[in-house]
Write an enzyme that holds these catalytic residues in place. Structure first.
Site, PDB file in Angstrom:
ATOM      1  N   GLU A 177       0.983  -1.144  -0.077  1.00 10.18           N
ATOM      2  CA  GLU A 177      -0.144  -0.133   0.058  1.00 10.18           C
ATOM      3  C   GLU A 177       0.816   1.395   0.072  1.00 10.18           C
ATOM      4  O   GLU A 177       1.892   1.369   0.643  1.00 10.18           O
ATOM      5  CB  GLU A 177      -0.676  -0.047   1.236  1.00 10.18           C
ATOM      6  CG  GLU A 177      -1.830  -1.083   1.345  1.00 10.18           C
ATOM      7  CD  GLU A 177      -2.790  -0.952   2.422  1.00 10.18           C
ATOM      8  OE1 GLU A 177      -3.947  -0.686   1.838  1.00 10.18           O
ATOM      9  OE2 GLU A 177      -2.727  -1.288   3.417  1.00 10.18           O
ATOM     10  N   ASP A 178       0.060   2.309  -0.839  1.00 10.35           N
ATOM     11  CA  ASP A 178       1.096   3.590  -0.666  1.00 10.35           C
ATOM     12  C   ASP A 178       2.331   3.673  -0.784  1.00 10.35           C
ATOM     13  O   ASP A 178       3.379   4.128  -0.055  1.00 10.35           O
ATOM     14  CB  ASP A 178       0.932   4.319   0.854  1.00 10.35           C
ATOM     15  CG  ASP A 178      -0.606   4.559   1.352  1.00 10.35           C
ATOM     16  OD1 ASP A 178      -1.573   3.729   0.500  1.00 10.35           O
ATOM     17  OD2 ASP A 178      -0.890   4.953   2.053  1.00 10.35           O
TER      18      ASP A 178
ATOM     19  N   CYS B 239      -6.908   4.355  -2.379  1.00 13.75           N
ATOM     20  CA  CYS B 239      -6.757   2.769  -2.625  1.00 13.75           C
ATOM     21  C   CYS B 239      -8.119   2.334  -2.985  1.00 13.75           C
ATOM     22  O   CYS B 239      -8.263   1.363  -4.099  1.00 13.75           O
ATOM     23  CB  CYS B 239      -6.583   2.062  -1.391  1.00 13.75           C
ATOM     24  SG  CYS B 239      -7.781   2.299  -0.026  1.00 13.75           S
TER      25      CYS B 239
ATOM     26  N   ASP C 142      -0.565  -0.129  -4.361  1.00 14.74           N
ATOM     27  CA  ASP C 142      -2.133   0.172  -4.766  1.00 14.74           C
ATOM     28  C   ASP C 142      -2.043   1.588  -5.300  1.00 14.74           C
ATOM     29  O   ASP C 142      -3.320   2.146  -5.891  1.00 14.74           O
ATOM     30  CB  ASP C 142      -3.115  -0.110  -3.607  1.00 14.74           C
ATOM     31  CG  ASP C 142      -2.632   0.811  -2.410  1.00 14.74           C
ATOM     32  OD1 ASP C 142      -1.873   1.503  -2.496  1.00 14.74           O
ATOM     33  OD2 ASP C 142      -3.576   0.588  -1.464  1.00 14.74           O
ATOM     34  N   HIS C 143      -1.194   2.273  -5.360  1.00 14.62           N
ATOM     35  CA  HIS C 143      -1.019   3.713  -5.733  1.00 14.62           C
ATOM     36  C   HIS C 143       0.260   4.191  -5.457  1.00 14.62           C
ATOM     37  O   HIS C 143       0.976   3.605  -4.895  1.00 14.62           O
ATOM     38  CB  HIS C 143      -2.317   4.706  -5.285  1.00 14.62           C
ATOM     39  CG  HIS C 143      -2.539   4.603  -3.949  1.00 14.62           C
ATOM     40  ND1 HIS C 143      -1.738   5.323  -3.089  1.00 14.62           N
ATOM     41  CD2 HIS C 143      -3.564   4.202  -3.200  1.00 14.62           C
ATOM     42  CE1 HIS C 143      -2.206   5.231  -1.787  1.00 14.62           C
ATOM     43  NE2 HIS C 143      -3.134   4.581  -1.987  1.00 14.62           N
TER      44      HIS C 143
END
Length: 572
Positions: free
Chosen positions: A36-37, A75, A284-285
């Site tokens: 994530e992130d 997300c 996710d980004h």
């Protein structure tokens, strides 16, 4: 040509593998490792701040994709794109957390409602015989149907499948999430023991809850990078002790995530599955820091991707093509020998049905984040990005409570109020923003110098503006469309969320036929109410007359039907 040769080699490898080992599945296993992130913060993507042995090894044995972009800087909308192969802003999925923020927006809870033919990619793979597991994120901007996964829980693991059944397994690693920057700092206790997914000897019941719960203290947390490391600070953030500390947390979290990735890869190798599995690592980004997450600058959209193929085909190479999250679903179908479905808005970048043309552009959108709404659209080629702001009277910075838990965000606000931010750092806090922005992302990677007024770039501005208009029309996106009206549109003017009709069962030619009056509903069934998963209904079912059938229907974005219990003897 290079990619077609590569595709042929992949197919030859799988055919050869199946001939040599009768136990090998005919279709490749697919393992997704999702963090994530995550910006390009690892050595394989040019940042040598920390050592990530497991990801570096994966990259050395696989293919690096440096131009992967999420469809949103956050997300849940991005996960909707991955799950469906459709742009979130085309199906009502782009406002963050539509299923849980009714107390903030004053709107009813709602989910995205894609066209009736749309299914989650995991359901499509289940229909092919894949064992599909998700460990454990489920915020897709809609409630997943019961047919979506064989398992979706902290226990989900390929080890729970039938012997030799091909699998599609997703493991989500949460240490790198922006909440990992909050104070008090510490890793999640359960996850740091080792990422023993599928091992029920661990107490998983609290996994993934609030960042403040079930965490090690900072003194207990492993230190993967010296705390006195001097980090390079992006120009849009001030170089202070607080920002340096948050950057230490960021990289320490990545190193811990790398260790967890290594634990899962070790399990795969121990199970003798490494050379039957396509492994894909991605974020996710973009990154978790202020002016990164939630924005559609590259800092919020761009994330690393590594793909390792059986036999280490094309090991250590780099493919520079543009890839969007909407391309994941069609690519999964292509890799499993299925033609991408017509409704999918992305294109396959690998596999049997790989698109003959590489992408010229990626597209992204930003709308509501928690309690604050904006309307921004972006289109980018390999060098330039065009941004259109539909609310120019509104500044970029949105005072999102969750983000303001990050010490760096608090530091930015303090320095702004004291007049101590420089012009670059103040850009985010402007009262207004230009209607259009154009950036040269190669020569201006932080997207700080707007070229819209520069006559040298008028042709590029026109090209990307026209491409945005084309894209918006093609996917039916109406930027700045009031969310209240969006809900009414998704619900066909009704005041309450539409409900999936209860499924109907009849016997024809000695088999159970199940139908549902709701167009596009997915149907699942069980012959044992205690079974952990629902079987995807795709054709008439033959079961014993003494058995009971439990049936459920669910169209994405609708309320699911009731569980309908059917006694077979009564249908006779």
């Amino acid at each position: 040509m290079k990619q077609y040769i590569f595709l042929i080699l992949v197919i030859i490898l799988f055919v050869s593998s199946c001939k040599q080992e009768k136990i090998a599945p005919k279709k490749p296993n697919i393992l997704w490792l999702v963090t994530e992130d995550m910006g390009h913060y690892i050595p394989s993507f040019g940042d040598s701040t920390i050592v990530t042995p497991h990801l570096s090894k994966l990259a050395s044995e696989g293919v690096i994709y440096p131009n992967l972009y999420s469809t949103s800087g956050v997300c849940a909308p991005s996960r909707a794109a991955i799950a469906t192969g459709m742009y979130p802003s085309s199906i009502g999925a782009n406002h963050m957390r539509t299923t849980s923020y009714s107390e903030v927006t004053g709107l009813p809870k709602y989910g995205a409602v894609p066209p009736p033919e749309v299914k989650m990619i995991s359901e499509l793979l289940r229909k092919q015989g894949y064992y599909c597991t998700n460990n454990y994120k489920t915020d897709y901007q809609f409630k997943p149907p019961v047919t979506a996964w064989d398992e979706s829980s902290p226990y989900a693991h390929w080890r729970n499948r039938e012997k030799n059944q091909p699998f599609f397994a997703v493991f989500n690693f949460t240490e790198t999430h922006e909440s990992g920057l909050f104070e008090p700092y510490g890793f999640r206790e359960i996850e740091t023991r080792h990422y023993q997914a599928g091992d029920k000897s661990y107490n998983w019941k609290n996994k993934g809850k609030s960042h403040a719960k079930n965490r090690m203290t900072e003194a207990e947390t492993p230190v993967h990078i010296p705390k006195d490391t001097k980090f390079k600070v992006p120009p849009y953030l001030p170089d202070t002790e607080i920002v340096q500390r948050d950057l230490w947390k960021l990289y320490n979290n990545i190193a811990e995530m790398d260790r967890q990735v290594g634990a899962v890869l070790k399990q795969l190798e121990e199970d003798g599955l490494l050379e039957n599995t396509i492994i894909m690592f991605y974020g996710d980004h973009g990154g978790p820091m202020p002016r990164e997450k939630r924005l559609i600058y590259d800092s919020g959209l761009k994330t690393p991707m590594i793909v390792r193929f059986p036999g280490k085909i094309n090991a250590g190479t780099k493919f520079n093509q543009l890839v969007s999250f909407v391309d994941f679903a069609p690519t999964l179908l292509s890799l499993t020998h299925q033609k991408p479905l017509a409704y999918m808005q992305g294109q396959a970048f690998l596999g049997k049905y790989q698109s003959k043309k590489q992408r010229n552009y990626i597209h992204a959108a930003a709308d509501r984040f928690d309690g604050f709404t904006d309307a921004i659209r972006a289109v980018k080629d390999k060098q330039f990005k065009y941004i259109r702001n539909y609310r120019p009277e509104q500044g970029y910075y949105l005072p999102i409570t969750y983000r303001e838990k990050i010490p760096t965000m608090q530091e930015l606000i303090r320095l702004k109020d004291e007049g101590k931010l420089n012009d670059v750092q103040m850009q985010w806090f402007r009262d207004k923003k230009p209607k259009e922005e154009l950036f040269d992302c190669i020569n201006d990677p932080f997207e700080l110098h707007n070229l819209v007024e520069n006559p040298e770039y008028k042709d590029k501005l026109a090209e990307l503006s026209n491409e945005m208009d084309r894209w918006l029309t093609e996917i039916g996106d109406v930027p700045n469309f009031p969310e209240k009206e969006l809900v009414a549109k998704l619900w066909d003017g009704k005041k309450t969320k539409p409900k999936t009709a209860n499924p109907v069962t009849v016997i024809k030619n000695g088999k159970i036929v199940i139908s549902c009056d709701t167009k596009g509903a997915s149907i699942g069934y069980k012959t044992d109410p205690k079974a952990k998963s629902w079987t995807v209904y795709s054709e008439p079912v033959k079961i014993k007359s003494t058995e009971m059938l439990l049936v459920k229907a669910h169209r994405i974005g609708y309320e699911p039907s009731k569980d309908v219990e059917v006694k077979i003897a009564m249908l006779k």
